[in-house]
Design a protein around this motif. Structure first.
Motif, PDB file in Angstrom:
ATOM      1  N   GLU A  45       0.843  -1.206   0.000  1.00 59.58           N
ATOM      2  CA  GLU A  45       0.000   0.000   0.000  1.00 59.58           C
ATOM      3  C   GLU A  45       0.877   1.254   0.000  1.00 59.58           C
ATOM      4  OE1 GLU A  45      -3.450   2.310   2.627  1.00 59.58           O
ATOM      5  OE2 GLU A  45      -2.895   0.246   3.125  1.00 59.58           O
ATOM      6  N   HIS A  47       0.335   5.174   0.674  1.00 59.33           N
ATOM      7  CA  HIS A  47      -0.636   6.085   1.284  1.00 59.33           C
ATOM      8  C   HIS A  47      -0.049   7.495   1.252  1.00 59.33           C
ATOM      9  CE1 HIS A  47      -3.290   7.830   4.352  1.00 59.33           C
ATOM     10  NE2 HIS A  47      -4.094   6.812   4.110  1.00 59.33           N
ATOM     11  N   CYS A  81      -5.683   4.018  11.138  1.00 56.92           N
ATOM     12  CA  CYS A  81      -5.503   5.456  10.946  1.00 56.92           C
ATOM     13  C   CYS A  81      -6.651   6.260  11.541  1.00 56.92           C
ATOM     14  CB  CYS A  81      -5.337   5.786   9.469  1.00 56.92           C
ATOM     15  SG  CYS A  81      -6.522   5.010   8.369  1.00 56.92           S
ATOM     16  N   TYR A  91      -6.541  12.142   1.451  1.00 56.09           N
ATOM     17  CA  TYR A  91      -5.426  11.238   1.141  1.00 56.09           C
ATOM     18  C   TYR A  91      -5.723  10.486  -0.156  1.00 56.09           C
ATOM     19  CZ  TYR A  91      -8.252   7.258   2.729  1.00 56.09           C
ATOM     20  OH  TYR A  91      -9.236   6.308   2.858  1.00 56.09           O
ATOM     21  N   SER A  93      -4.733   6.648  -1.935  1.00 56.02           N
ATOM     22  CA  SER A  93      -4.220   5.332  -1.557  1.00 56.02           C
ATOM     23  C   SER A  93      -4.177   4.397  -2.762  1.00 56.02           C
ATOM     24  CB  SER A  93      -5.103   4.720  -0.462  1.00 56.02           C
ATOM     25  OG  SER A  93      -4.609   3.458  -0.054  1.00 56.02           O
ATOM     26  N   HIS A  95      -3.276   0.269  -3.618  1.00 55.87           N
ATOM     27  CA  HIS A  95      -2.924  -1.086  -3.188  1.00 55.87           C
ATOM     28  C   HIS A  95      -2.496  -1.886  -4.410  1.00 55.87           C
ATOM     29  CE1 HIS A  95      -5.799   0.267  -0.082  1.00 55.87           C
ATOM     30  NE2 HIS A  95      -5.111  -0.499   0.738  1.00 55.87           N
TER      31      HIS A  95
END
Length: 304
Positions: A45, A47, A81, A91, A93, A95
């Motif tokens: 991940e 982030h 988080c 944010y 993200s 994956h």
């Protein structure tokens, strides 16, 4: 008799056979009270903080993330988080999983998780992440065209290349001659798995392929085994099994091929032989692994 003209290569690149899966790519704006509980998954991940502040606890260690900061979380790492500022945060993200032993080795060379906005890694990756963010917001309102989807693929390859390049620099490890030889052995083993995949033929004994590796490196078979164990902490045969397992997992996750076909592609004479070996490796049957992988994908596609 006609004389054939001669030609020589002016340049050549290795074959590209990188299999990866991109999941859960999303941007989100959250208020200051938003939290996400402790969890882990089988994917890498990235982030990236775009606005505001948040706190991420990774394997019990607290990281305060501000605008431009980046976290790189590896598979199986527990993380949770929560907001850390009064005005909320935004944010982005990503994956992904990569079924390539040498590529994963590079991803795992450096154990760092937190990269501030001023770090070389964060600065190198920010423009690529911005491109993916723009495409993700566009996709939210309407489906991307084929050309835009190709831009996503191009950006992902650029992202992975930049990530590996920066991690390798950050590791700043001087490779010894012994390590260089061990890496060559690993490459030969990975090539043998590609051969198996292409020709559906697996060798049942170590002797032939280890002798071939030893001969190509001008070493004895005992030297090949010893050097590889000292650097990788395992026998070459074990590394071959792990590489085959990675390929089996990739095929089970990323294709709809039936297990008989996958067994044949990996050089096994029968489905039963492959299933026994897979269960010996993982503790579960290939069919169970596929079900669990599908459940992981479903959980990642839910809002986070």
């Amino acid at each position: 008799m006609a004389k054939h003209s001669e030609a020589m290569y002016l340049g050549r690149l290795p074959d590209v056979r990188l299999s990866f899966q991109l999941m859960g790519l999303h941007a989100r704006k959250a208020d200051s009270n938003w939290t996400y509980p402790s969890h882990e998954h089988s994917m890498y991940e990235i982030h990236w903080m775009m606005e505001g502040q948040m706190s991420m606890v990774i394997n019990g260690k607290l990281h305060q993330q501000s605008k431009g900061d980046l976290l790189f979380i590896r598979p199986g790492i527990t993380h949770a988080c929560t907001g850390a500022g009064p005005e909320g945060f935004t944010y982005f993200s990503v994956h992904f999983s990569v079924h390539d032993t040498s590529f994963c080795r590079e991803l795992n060379r450096s154990k760092d998780t937190y990269y501030p906005a001023t770090s070389n890694l964060a600065m190198a990756m920010s423009p690529i992440l911005s491109t993916l963010y723009d495409l993700s917001t566009e996709h939210l309102s309407e489906s991307l065209s084929s050309s835009k989807q190709m831009k996503v693929h191009a950006a992902v390859f650029e992202l992975l290349g930049s990530l590996v390049g920066q991690l390798s620099q950050n590791a700043s490890v001087t490779v010894s001659r012994k390590e260089a030889i061990a890496h060559q052995i690993a490459e030969y083993i990975e090539d043998s798995v590609r051969y198996i995949h292409l020709h559906s033929e697996i060798q049942e004994t170590d002797r032939t392929w280890i002798q071939d590796i030893a001969k190509s490196l001008n070493l004895s078979t005992s030297q090949v085994n010893r050097i590889f164990r000292e650097v990788y902490g395992q026998a070459p045969r074990k590394y071959l099994s792990e590489t085959l397992l990675n390929e089996a997992q990739r095929l089970l996750k990323q294709t709809d091929l039936n297990i008989d076909h996958i067994a044949m592609m990996l050089g096994y004479k029968t489905n039963a032989h492959f299933s026994r070996q897979f269960k010996r490796w993982t503790g579960i049957a290939p069919s169970e692994f596929r079900v669990h992988a599908q459940q992981d994908v479903m959980s990642l596609t839910q809002d986070k």
